[in-house]
Design a protein around this motif. Structure first.
Motif, short mmCIF file in Angstrom:
data_model
loop_
_atom_site.label_atom_id
_atom_site.label_comp_id
_atom_site.label_asym_id
_atom_site.label_seq_id
_atom_site.Cartn_x
_atom_site.Cartn_y
_atom_site.Cartn_z
N ALA A 42 3.05 118.99 -49.83
CA ALA A 42 2.89 120.20 -50.65
C ALA A 42 1.78 121.10 -50.11
O ALA A 42 1.89 122.32 -50.17
N VAL A 48 8.28 126.12 -49.48
CA VAL A 48 8.68 125.10 -50.45
C VAL A 48 9.84 124.27 -49.91
O VAL A 48 9.82 123.04 -49.98
N LEU A 73 5.20 120.96 -56.43
CA LEU A 73 5.64 122.32 -56.11
C LEU A 73 6.28 123.01 -57.31
O LEU A 73 6.09 124.21 -57.52
#
Length: 104
Positions: A42, A48, A73
């Motif tokens: 992360a 992402v 996330l």
């Protein structure tokens, strides 16, 4: 705390991302390693989508590390940053999102 410190240091060193770097934090067969890998992915990967892929593409307990990374996330960015193609096939998505909204 040692595993988390190692994850933060590894993410900050700018040495690139690879399954080997992920596995340097352990195999994620114990909780502190799974948490460290999820946190590393992360923090280390700004995308992402790529962070999630990094969190599951190693030879350890990748479903756990993917779950940890995805939860972190999701808490940071919400579902809007996920690729639509990943969200479409989810069973019960409307119900889960409604319940999450009610809980929040």
């Amino acid at each position: 705390s040692a595993a988390l410190r190692a994850a933060v240091a590894l993410a900050a060193d700018g040495g690139g991302h690879s399954p080997e770097r992920v596995e340097s934090l352990g195999g994620a067969w114990v909780a502190e390693e799974a948490l460290a890998i999820g946190v590393y992915c992360a923090l280390a990967e700004p995308s992402v989508e790529r962070a999630l892929l990094l969190s599951v593409n190693h030879s350890g307990d990748s479903d756990s590390t993917g779950s940890v990374c995805g939860n972190l996330l999701g808490a940071l960015y919400g579902a809007d940053v996920l690729p639509a193609a990943w969200l479409r096939p989810l069973e019960g998505r409307d119900t889960i999102e409604r319940l999450a909204t009610e809980l929040a």
